[in-house]
Design a protein around this motif. Structure first.
Motif, mmCIF file in Angstrom:
data_model
loop_
_atom_site.group_PDB
_atom_site.id
_atom_site.type_symbol
_atom_site.label_atom_id
_atom_site.label_comp_id
_atom_site.label_asym_id
_atom_site.label_seq_id
_atom_site.Cartn_x
_atom_site.Cartn_y
_atom_site.Cartn_z
ATOM 1 N N GLU A 68 0.832 -1.204 0.000
ATOM 2 C CA GLU A 68 0.000 0.000 0.000
ATOM 3 C C GLU A 68 0.869 1.257 0.000
ATOM 4 O O GLU A 68 0.525 2.261 -0.640
ATOM 5 C CB GLU A 68 -0.937 -0.014 1.211
ATOM 6 C CG GLU A 68 -2.050 -1.056 1.074
ATOM 7 C CD GLU A 68 -3.005 -1.050 2.248
ATOM 8 O OE1 GLU A 68 -2.633 -0.511 3.325
ATOM 9 O OE2 GLU A 68 -4.131 -1.579 2.109
ATOM 10 N N ALA A 69 1.997 1.209 0.707
ATOM 11 C CA ALA A 69 2.922 2.345 0.680
ATOM 12 C C ALA A 69 3.521 2.522 -0.710
ATOM 13 O O ALA A 69 3.668 3.651 -1.202
ATOM 14 C CB ALA A 69 4.039 2.129 1.707
ATOM 15 N N LEU A 70 3.850 1.416 -1.370
ATOM 16 C CA LEU A 70 4.380 1.470 -2.732
ATOM 17 C C LEU A 70 3.375 2.108 -3.689
ATOM 18 O O LEU A 70 3.726 2.998 -4.476
ATOM 19 C CB LEU A 70 4.712 0.049 -3.201
ATOM 20 C CG LEU A 70 4.965 -0.158 -4.704
ATOM 21 C CD1 LEU A 70 6.111 0.708 -5.198
ATOM 22 C CD2 LEU A 70 5.237 -1.628 -4.990
ATOM 23 N N GLU A 71 2.136 1.676 -3.585
ATOM 24 C CA GLU A 71 1.107 2.208 -4.486
ATOM 25 C C GLU A 71 0.840 3.685 -4.220
ATOM 26 O O GLU A 71 0.605 4.466 -5.142
ATOM 27 C CB GLU A 71 -0.174 1.399 -4.329
ATOM 28 C CG GLU A 71 -1.236 1.762 -5.348
ATOM 29 C CD GLU A 71 -2.518 0.988 -5.160
ATOM 30 O OE1 GLU A 71 -3.490 1.294 -5.872
ATOM 31 O OE2 GLU A 71 -2.560 0.094 -4.298
ATOM 32 N N ALA A 72 0.891 4.078 -2.937
ATOM 33 C CA ALA A 72 0.623 5.473 -2.588
ATOM 34 C C ALA A 72 1.742 6.399 -3.072
ATOM 35 O O ALA A 72 1.492 7.514 -3.529
ATOM 36 C CB ALA A 72 0.448 5.599 -1.076
ATOM 37 N N ARG A 73 2.984 5.934 -2.992
ATOM 38 C CA ARG A 73 4.131 6.789 -3.339
ATOM 39 C C ARG A 73 4.462 6.752 -4.830
ATOM 40 O O ARG A 73 4.967 7.728 -5.377
ATOM 41 C CB ARG A 73 5.364 6.352 -2.525
ATOM 42 C CG ARG A 73 5.231 6.642 -1.035
ATOM 43 C CD ARG A 73 6.313 5.907 -0.255
ATOM 44 N NE ARG A 73 6.151 6.106 1.174
ATOM 45 C CZ ARG A 73 7.013 6.761 1.953
ATOM 46 N NH1 ARG A 73 8.091 7.300 1.430
ATOM 47 N NH2 ARG A 73 6.787 6.886 3.238
ATOM 48 N N TYR A 74 4.208 5.603 -5.451
ATOM 49 C CA TYR A 74 4.542 5.459 -6.875
ATOM 50 C C TYR A 74 3.339 4.909 -7.637
ATOM 51 O O TYR A 74 3.371 3.782 -8.153
ATOM 52 C CB TYR A 74 5.749 4.535 -7.047
ATOM 53 C CG TYR A 74 6.980 5.001 -6.313
ATOM 54 C CD1 TYR A 74 7.821 5.974 -6.871
ATOM 55 C CD2 TYR A 74 7.311 4.485 -5.062
ATOM 56 C CE1 TYR A 74 8.954 6.406 -6.200
ATOM 57 C CE2 TYR A 74 8.438 4.919 -4.377
ATOM 58 C CZ TYR A 74 9.248 5.883 -4.949
ATOM 59 O OH TYR A 74 10.369 6.319 -4.280
ATOM 60 N N PRO A 75 2.242 5.684 -7.688
ATOM 61 C CA PRO A 75 0.999 5.181 -8.302
ATOM 62 C C PRO A 75 1.125 4.882 -9.790
ATOM 63 O O PRO A 75 0.298 4.144 -10.332
ATOM 64 C CB PRO A 75 -0.003 6.304 -8.038
ATOM 65 C CG PRO A 75 0.837 7.532 -7.877
ATOM 66 C CD PRO A 75 2.094 7.068 -7.208
ATOM 67 N N ALA A 80 3.377 -0.636 -9.761
ATOM 68 C CA ALA A 80 2.087 -0.246 -9.174
ATOM 69 C C ALA A 80 1.008 -1.290 -9.442
ATOM 70 O O ALA A 80 0.268 -1.690 -8.530
ATOM 71 C CB ALA A 80 1.657 1.114 -9.709
ATOM 72 N N ALA A 81 0.895 -1.737 -10.688
ATOM 73 C CA ALA A 81 -0.136 -2.719 -11.031
ATOM 74 C C ALA A 81 0.082 -4.031 -10.291
ATOM 75 O O ALA A 81 -0.861 -4.616 -9.734
ATOM 76 C CB ALA A 81 -0.155 -2.951 -12.539
ATOM 77 N N GLN A 82 1.319 -4.501 -10.266
ATOM 78 C CA GLN A 82 1.623 -5.744 -9.562
ATOM 79 C C GLN A 82 1.364 -5.615 -8.075
ATOM 80 O O GLN A 82 0.920 -6.566 -7.418
ATOM 81 C CB GLN A 82 3.080 -6.139 -9.802
ATOM 82 C CG GLN A 82 3.443 -7.535 -9.296
ATOM 83 C CD GLN A 82 2.657 -8.631 -9.988
ATOM 84 O OE1 GLN A 82 2.536 -8.616 -11.205
ATOM 85 N NE2 GLN A 82 2.123 -9.554 -9.222
ATOM 86 N N ALA A 83 1.613 -4.424 -7.528
ATOM 87 C CA ALA A 83 1.359 -4.191 -6.108
ATOM 88 C C ALA A 83 -0.127 -4.326 -5.793
ATOM 89 O O ALA A 83 -0.513 -4.901 -4.765
ATOM 90 C CB ALA A 83 1.854 -2.807 -5.708
ATOM 91 N N GLN A 84 -0.993 -3.810 -6.680
ATOM 92 C CA GLN A 84 -2.437 -3.917 -6.465
ATOM 93 C C GLN A 84 -2.883 -5.373 -6.450
ATOM 94 O O GLN A 84 -3.738 -5.763 -5.642
ATOM 95 C CB GLN A 84 -3.183 -3.152 -7.556
ATOM 96 C CG GLN A 84 -3.056 -1.649 -7.474
ATOM 97 C CD GLN A 84 -3.806 -0.949 -8.595
ATOM 98 O OE1 GLN A 84 -4.557 -1.568 -9.337
ATOM 99 N NE2 GLN A 84 -3.599 0.346 -8.714
ATOM 100 N N LEU A 85 -2.304 -6.169 -7.333
ATOM 101 C CA LEU A 85 -2.691 -7.582 -7.392
ATOM 102 C C LEU A 85 -2.120 -8.357 -6.203
ATOM 103 O O LEU A 85 -2.800 -9.192 -5.593
ATOM 104 C CB LEU A 85 -2.183 -8.184 -8.704
ATOM 105 C CG LEU A 85 -2.809 -9.506 -9.154
ATOM 106 C CD1 LEU A 85 -4.326 -9.391 -9.222
ATOM 107 C CD2 LEU A 85 -2.251 -9.915 -10.497
ATOM 108 N N ASN A 86 -0.878 -8.065 -5.857
ATOM 109 C CA ASN A 86 -0.246 -8.769 -4.736
ATOM 110 C C ASN A 86 -0.881 -8.432 -3.399
ATOM 111 O O ASN A 86 -0.961 -9.280 -2.510
ATOM 112 C CB ASN A 86 1.246 -8.458 -4.692
ATOM 113 C CG ASN A 86 2.023 -9.185 -5.779
ATOM 114 O OD1 ASN A 86 1.432 -9.854 -6.619
ATOM 115 N ND2 ASN A 86 3.339 -9.035 -5.786
#
Length: 280
Positions: A68-75, A80-86
């Motif tokens: 969630e921190a990754l997606e917030a800082r580097y949307p 970002a896409a892989q972070a949402q799925l993971n």
């Protein structure tokens, strides 16, 4: 005069409390800044690496926080896409199905053309497939067909959508197997309902439910049970001709009686469970 005195005391008390609030706010800011400092200098690759490591080590809450921190800082970053799925998978493994489904739906909406979107549909089915399984279900041999069928129906629909949209997906074979198990369970759930009506002497309702099973759940273990219930209900209703017809159909298709699953022997725990009858 007394009212004025009360107001004065109240205002004085409030003013004395404000510095305390301010000091609490300072501590809160310090805590937040400490968390911020923990990630100073981290790029999206670093976040992804640490989050994946936490996920692989089954530290699911930590993985959720990092993704969630990754997606917030580097949307709009590469990860970002892989972070949402993971993070959806991490929520699923962390026993938070609602958050997992929300994350999956968001991924599908934002990345409908992603090469991994088939996995998103598969994960959605998997979340619903395992939803509602508690401590007793994990460690004791309870009858899963007696659970509320809502999640099973949702899971069946999820897997069916996966197969329709992505027939060549590598997740389709497993989805098909799970759909067979789900359909068997849904059919047996209907058997439990029909049997409930029969035991309550609601014979017309029992016949109707059994008929529904025979029509909608062909080639499942539920059908022979439905025929037995139907025959008994017709007999109780005095409809001997229909009872005889049902018996003939049963003997024609199941000459050796209701088939018993022979893929495994019952354990001592399962035999004890059946003897106690806690699933009935």
């Amino acid at each position: 005069m007394r009212l004025l005195l009360v107001k004065t005391v109240f205002i004085a008390s409030l003013l004395s409390f404000l510095p305390g609030c301010e000091s609490l706010d300072i501590f809160s800011k310090k805590d937040n800044s400490a968390k911020e400092d923990e990630y100073v200098g981290w790029d999206d690759a670093k976040f992804h690496q640490q989050a994946k490591e936490a996920l692989d080590n089954k530290h699911y809450q930590k993985a959720i926080t990092l993704y969630e921190a990754l997606e917030a800082r580097y949307p709009f970053g590469d990860y970002a896409a892989q972070a949402q799925l993971n993070v959806a998978y991490a929520y699923y493994k962390n026993d938070d199905p609602e958050a997992a489904l929300a994350a999956v739906d968001r991924f599908i909406k934002v990345h409908p053309r992603s090469p991994n979107v088939d996995y998103a549909y598969y994960l959605k089915g998997l979340v619903n497939y395992n939803r509602g399984i508690g401590f007793i279900d994990r460690f004791l041999p309870t009858d899963s067909s007696q659970r509320d069928p809502g999640n099973a129906k949702d899971s069946y629909d999820n897997f069916q959508e996966l197969i329709q949209r992505f027939p060549q997906s590598k997740y389709v074979p497993d989805a098909r197997l799970r759909m067979v198990a789900l359909r068997n369970n849904l059919g047996m759930y209907e058997v439990h309902v029909a049997d409930f009506y029969l035991r309550r002497k609601a014979y017309v309702a029992a016949v109707n439910r059994a008929n529904h099973i025979v029509k909608e759940y062909q080639r499942t273990p539920a059908v022979p049970h439905a025929l037995v219930i139907m025959q008994e209900a017709y007999t109780k209703l005095g409809m001997d001709d229909l009872a005889a017809d049902t018996e003939r159909v049963f003997k024609l298709n199941y000459p050796n009686g209701i088939p018993v699953a022979d893929y495994k022997e019952k354990t001592l725990m399962e035999e004890t469970w059946d003897t106690i009858g806690l699933d009935k």
